[in-house]
Design a protein around this motif. Structure first.
Motif, mmCIF file in Angstrom:
data_model
loop_
_atom_site.group_PDB
_atom_site.id
_atom_site.type_symbol
_atom_site.label_atom_id
_atom_site.label_comp_id
_atom_site.label_asym_id
_atom_site.label_seq_id
_atom_site.Cartn_x
_atom_site.Cartn_y
_atom_site.Cartn_z
ATOM 1 N N VAL A 160 15.485 35.163 91.974
ATOM 2 C CA VAL A 160 15.071 33.796 91.650
ATOM 3 C C VAL A 160 15.965 33.294 90.522
ATOM 4 O O VAL A 160 16.048 33.939 89.469
ATOM 5 N N THR A 161 16.626 32.176 90.759
ATOM 6 C CA THR A 161 17.495 31.579 89.750
ATOM 7 C C THR A 161 17.042 30.141 89.500
ATOM 8 O O THR A 161 16.936 29.355 90.440
ATOM 9 N N VAL A 162 16.765 29.843 88.232
ATOM 10 C CA VAL A 162 16.330 28.501 87.847
ATOM 11 C C VAL A 162 17.404 27.889 86.968
ATOM 12 O O VAL A 162 17.704 28.409 85.885
ATOM 13 N N SER A 211 17.598 29.567 94.578
ATOM 14 C CA SER A 211 18.035 28.857 93.390
ATOM 15 C C SER A 211 17.416 27.458 93.382
ATOM 16 O O SER A 211 17.496 26.739 94.386
ATOM 17 N N VAL A 212 16.791 27.105 92.256
ATOM 18 C CA VAL A 212 16.147 25.810 92.135
ATOM 19 C C VAL A 212 16.456 25.212 90.769
ATOM 20 O O VAL A 212 16.838 25.926 89.835
ATOM 21 N N GLN A 213 16.237 23.927 90.660
ATOM 22 C CA GLN A 213 16.357 23.248 89.372
ATOM 23 C C GLN A 213 15.078 23.478 88.566
ATOM 24 O O GLN A 213 13.995 23.701 89.127
ATOM 25 N N PRO A 261 14.173 27.928 83.249
ATOM 26 C CA PRO A 261 15.343 28.822 83.297
ATOM 27 C C PRO A 261 15.003 30.260 82.918
ATOM 28 O O PRO A 261 15.600 31.199 83.482
ATOM 29 N N GLU A 262 14.053 30.445 82.022
ATOM 30 C CA GLU A 262 13.688 31.804 81.618
ATOM 31 C C GLU A 262 12.904 32.557 82.683
ATOM 32 O O GLU A 262 12.611 33.747 82.517
ATOM 33 N N ASP A 263 12.556 31.898 83.782
ATOM 34 C CA ASP A 263 11.935 32.596 84.907
ATOM 35 C C ASP A 263 12.980 33.270 85.794
ATOM 36 O O ASP A 263 12.630 33.992 86.727
ATOM 37 N N THR A 264 14.248 33.027 85.516
ATOM 38 C CA THR A 264 15.324 33.636 86.291
ATOM 39 C C THR A 264 15.268 35.152 86.177
ATOM 40 O O THR A 264 15.268 35.707 85.081
#
Length: 116
Positions: free
Chosen positions: A112-114, A11-13, A90-93
């Motif tokens: 992967v969570t953005v 998880s990243v910003q 965020p849409e790469d989540t």
């Protein structure tokens, strides 16, 4: 079938980076080296889509949505491919899956969570 193991998710910003790895630890060179390899991703409720692909001689192909931000690479000596993901959105989540084209094998996926 080729046994594939992904790692590196998390998880990243938004704006951050992650590097995914996919290893084929039980695969012999004659099976791994000649095949194209790819990363796909699947967001909740959506189909699994191609993110990036790399041929056996290093030619690459990317989805339009990740061009300029993601880089796929491979190290045949380690039977490993990588996906460097920069400027994450965020849409790469999604769950990211590794794919061995020649045998149509898939890894178990890495999340992967953005956060935006």
């Amino acid at each position: 079938q080729v046994y594939l193991v992904e790692s590196g998710g998390g998880s990243v910003q938004a704006g951050g980076s992650l590097r995914l790895s996919c290893k084929a630890p039980r695969t012999i060179t004659s099976v791994f080296d000649p095949s194209s390899m790819a990363w796909y991703r699947q967001a909740p409720g959506k189909q699994r889509d191609l993110v990036a692909q790399i041929t056996n001689d290093g030619r690459t192909n990317y989805a339009d949505s990740v061009k300029g931000r993601f880089t796929i690479s491979r190290d045949n000596s380690r039977k490993t491919i990588y996906l460097q993901m920069n400027s994450l959105l965020p849409e790469d989540t999604a769950v990211y899956y590794c794919h061995h084209t020649q045998t149509m094998s898939w890894g178990q996926g890495t999340q992967v969570t953005v956060q935006g």
